[in-house]
Motif scaffolding. Structure first.
Motif, mmCIF file in Angstrom:
data_model
loop_
_atom_site.group_PDB
_atom_site.id
_atom_site.type_symbol
_atom_site.label_atom_id
_atom_site.label_comp_id
_atom_site.label_asym_id
_atom_site.label_seq_id
_atom_site.Cartn_x
_atom_site.Cartn_y
_atom_site.Cartn_z
ATOM 1 N N ALA A 210 0.944 -1.571 -0.082
ATOM 2 C CA ALA A 210 0.026 -0.083 -0.119
ATOM 3 C C ALA A 210 0.722 1.156 -0.021
ATOM 4 O O ALA A 210 0.750 2.386 -0.853
ATOM 5 N N VAL A 211 1.628 1.347 0.479
ATOM 6 C CA VAL A 211 2.770 2.608 0.808
ATOM 7 C C VAL A 211 3.539 3.136 -0.321
ATOM 8 O O VAL A 211 3.461 3.548 -0.961
ATOM 9 N N ALA A 212 3.482 1.790 -0.480
ATOM 10 C CA ALA A 212 4.283 1.957 -2.839
ATOM 11 C C ALA A 212 3.728 3.015 -3.065
ATOM 12 O O ALA A 212 3.542 3.118 -4.328
ATOM 13 N N THR A 213 2.552 1.157 -3.082
ATOM 14 C CA THR A 213 0.826 1.786 -4.410
ATOM 15 C C THR A 213 0.740 3.738 -4.514
ATOM 16 O O THR A 213 1.085 4.218 -5.087
ATOM 17 N N ILE A 214 0.756 3.898 -3.282
ATOM 18 C CA ILE A 214 0.166 5.139 -2.914
ATOM 19 C C ILE A 214 1.183 6.217 -2.995
ATOM 20 O O ILE A 214 1.182 7.320 -3.804
ATOM 21 N N ASN A 215 2.506 5.500 -3.187
ATOM 22 C CA ASN A 215 3.366 6.927 -3.609
ATOM 23 C C ASN A 215 4.194 6.935 -4.677
ATOM 24 O O ASN A 215 3.907 8.110 -5.111
ATOM 25 N N THR A 216 3.585 5.817 -5.161
ATOM 26 C CA THR A 216 3.807 5.987 -6.615
ATOM 27 C C THR A 216 2.930 6.053 -7.885
ATOM 28 O O THR A 216 2.688 6.863 -8.564
ATOM 29 N N MET A 217 1.128 6.124 -6.830
ATOM 30 C CA MET A 217 0.768 6.734 -8.074
ATOM 31 C C MET A 217 1.039 8.084 -7.638
ATOM 32 O O MET A 217 0.447 8.799 -8.216
ATOM 33 N N GLU A 218 0.936 8.766 -6.307
ATOM 34 C CA GLU A 218 1.426 10.386 -6.363
ATOM 35 C C GLU A 218 2.636 10.278 -7.286
ATOM 36 O O GLU A 218 2.471 11.768 -7.813
ATOM 37 N N GLU A 219 3.698 9.693 -7.311
ATOM 38 C CA GLU A 219 4.738 10.661 -8.005
ATOM 39 C C GLU A 219 4.464 9.874 -9.515
ATOM 40 O O GLU A 219 5.139 11.116 -9.705
ATOM 41 N N GLU A 220 4.501 9.069 -10.246
ATOM 42 C CA GLU A 220 3.405 8.831 -11.973
ATOM 43 C C GLU A 220 2.369 10.087 -11.815
ATOM 44 O O GLU A 220 1.663 9.777 -13.400
ATOM 45 N N GLY A 221 1.772 10.499 -11.325
ATOM 46 C CA GLY A 221 0.412 11.457 -11.168
ATOM 47 C C GLY A 221 -0.370 10.691 -11.551
ATOM 48 O O GLY A 221 -1.556 11.002 -12.683
ATOM 49 N N VAL A 222 -0.863 9.113 -11.533
ATOM 50 C CA VAL A 222 -1.671 7.902 -11.738
ATOM 51 C C VAL A 222 -3.321 8.693 -11.799
ATOM 52 O O VAL A 222 -4.207 8.665 -12.928
ATOM 53 N N VAL A 223 -3.603 9.252 -10.657
ATOM 54 C CA VAL A 223 -5.095 9.696 -10.794
ATOM 55 C C VAL A 223 -5.224 10.800 -11.520
ATOM 56 O O VAL A 223 -6.275 10.705 -12.472
ATOM 57 N N GLU A 224 -4.710 11.866 -11.290
ATOM 58 C CA GLU A 224 -3.910 12.630 -12.870
ATOM 59 C C GLU A 224 -4.623 11.559 -13.775
ATOM 60 O O GLU A 224 -5.418 12.437 -14.762
ATOM 61 N N HIS A 225 -3.862 11.184 -14.745
ATOM 62 C CA HIS A 225 -3.909 9.815 -15.758
ATOM 63 C C HIS A 225 -4.968 9.484 -16.132
ATOM 64 O O HIS A 225 -5.241 9.484 -17.082
ATOM 65 N N ALA A 226 -5.669 8.976 -14.851
ATOM 66 C CA ALA A 226 -7.114 8.410 -14.503
ATOM 67 C C ALA A 226 -8.069 9.598 -14.662
ATOM 68 O O ALA A 226 -9.130 9.376 -16.258
ATOM 69 N N ALA A 227 -7.978 10.835 -14.684
ATOM 70 C CA ALA A 227 -9.088 11.745 -15.189
ATOM 71 C C ALA A 227 -8.651 12.226 -15.975
ATOM 72 O O ALA A 227 -9.906 12.228 -17.485
ATOM 73 N N HIS A 228 -7.450 12.764 -16.783
ATOM 74 C CA HIS A 228 -7.156 12.904 -18.319
ATOM 75 C C HIS A 228 -8.492 11.019 -19.117
ATOM 76 O O HIS A 228 -8.872 12.167 -20.449
#
Length: 452
Positions: A323-341
């Protein structure tokens, strides 16, 4: 990509599966599970080397795709350092996972109770609500899925509840908003919102508000059809709960952690519940993990009164490291923003265009990397392509459509008369367009069953 294995390996895997594995939600003699040899990113492949573009994210949980190297490395590092520890201890990785989750939950939901998955999260959220209020009843919608454990399956609204429904679980179902098939004869989103809230208010009044512990809703219902709630609906439910002292639980097991283009789907409507249940995307399902995010008021109930619940593997170090790695990776790689895009600029527009061309597509709806296509026989009457809860010959049109997807190398998420477009939130634009082209092709099979 891992090289595919030999036919002998395939035969051994299939043989052991058929002899010893008891599969969920299945008549055991009637299934033939695909044997998967490996997965990476947005794809998985079988032992014969055939690749499938995963438009299901497995069970809508591999939000950062398969085998993300940062998460795999974090699990390996944690395993070498500390594989497991009882939940009564303070563990650095458990504390960090809780902190990262609490930072992203709305409002004051700052305490995290860890479970092994979403159903257990729902079980514990309901228990907390009942103990906090001293009441028994819980309200949930008909079109919903909350898990397969005792309380969760009774809260569930779809037909999987029926064989396990005791009719004595303290659950009352009501109709949620769903304009395409409105239970309220609404013609606009505003009407649907107003009438759905009036219906819920009446349900509360006739059930006795003093007897109701909680209302639980999927922020955006997932398996039941990805019905995005109309503006004002969740806020209206929040107000009804406040008025009657009812705990408001949002189930974000499927919609949370980037799936809708926000950390939590509730963020789209600026609503803070009393409890949030989560799982799936919190660590992309790499190691089982779920939990409940708890408001200050509910947490205070158990400040000096023991909470009567627990799990041997609550906050398991390997799961929390993932979970720690996933959340940090999502933050670092802009995954949430990418999903919105993806939702705004790639998937949404492409699906709208498919709906224009295919007579079988009655409606398209969704957010981020979370979409549903409602397949129909007739766009005017909105008759579903297959009947509700169809099986066998009655379900043939959807079975043919799913088979066409798989034959082309697209792995779909199909439920009743719908196909859901729910790829990894990390899927590239090129991969998404590849999948959408394959979906376009497969929809011609569904079109053959329409009246057009």
């Amino acid at each position: 990509m891992t090289p595919h294995a030999t036919p002998h390996t395939l035969a051994a895997v299939k043989d052991a599966d058929r002899k010893h594995v008891f599969h969920s939600w299945s008549a055991q003699a009637l299934i033939d599970p695909l044997a998967v040899a490996g997965a990476e990113g947005s794809y998985f492949w079988d032992y014969e080397g055939k690749r499938y573009l995963d438009f299901s994210s497995q069970l809508v949980n591999t939000n950062i795709g398969h085998q993300h190297p940062k998460v795999v490395a974090a699990i390996q590092e944690q395993a070498a350092r500390l594989c497991t520890l009882a939940p009564g201890f303070a563990v650095d990785v458990r504390s960090e996972a809780a902190r990262l989750i609490a930072e992203r939950t709305p409002g004051d939901l700052d305490k995290i109770f860890f479970t092994n998955g979403g159903a257990e999260a729902v079980e514990n959220a309901v228990r907390m609500a009942r103990l906090h209020t001293g009441r028994a009843k819980v309200l949930s919608t008909y079109r919903s899925y909350h898990g397969a454990t005792a309380a969760a399956i009774n809260l569930t609204g779809d037909p999987r509840r029926w064989p396990s429904d005791t009719a004595a679980a303290g659950v009352v179902h009501f109709w949620g908003p769903y304009l395409y098939r409105s239970a309220f004869h609404a013609s606009t989103e505003a009407e649907e919102c107003e009438r759905a809230l009036a219906h819920l208010a009446d349900t509360i009044a006739f059930e006795g508000p003093q007897s109701i512990a909680a209302i639980i809703l999927e922020s955006v219902p997932g398996t039941a059809g990805i019905m995005v709630p109309p503006a004002g609906y969740l806020a209206g439910v929040r107000e009804l709960c406040d008025r009657h002292g009812i705990v408001f639980i949002l189930d974000e097991v499927m919609a949370g952690f980037g799936r809708t283009g926000a950390w939590f789907a509730a963020d789209h409507w600026d609503v803070t519940p009393d409890l949030i249940t989560f799982a799936k995307g919190v660590n992309s399902g790499y190691v089982p993990l779920g939990g409940v995010a708890i408001s200050a008021a509910v947490a205070e109930t158990f400040a000096t009164r023991p909470y009567p619940g627990g799990l041997t593997y609550s906050g398991h170090p390997l799961a929390c490291a993932a979970a720690v790695a996933t959340i940090n990776t999502m933050e670092e790689e802009g995954v949430v923003e990418h999903a919105a895009h993806l939702g705004e600029n790639v998937i949404g527009p492409a699906l709208a265009e498919l709906a224009e061309r295919h007579p079988s597509v009655g409606e398209v709806r969704g957010l981020g990397a979370f979409w549903a296509l409602e397949l129909v026989r007739d766009k005017e009457t909105r008759e579903p392509l297959v009947p509700y809860n169809a099986a066998g010959a009655d379900n043939a049109p959807m079975a043919e459509f799913a088979a066409a997807c798989k034959a082309s190398g697209l792995w779909p998420f199909v439920n009743m008369n719908r196909t859901h477009v729910v790829p990894a939130c990390t899927i590239s634009e090129a991969e998404a367009k590849e999948g959408l082209a394959l979906l376009d092709e497969a929809l011609t099979v569904a079109d053959r069953h329409t009246t057009a």
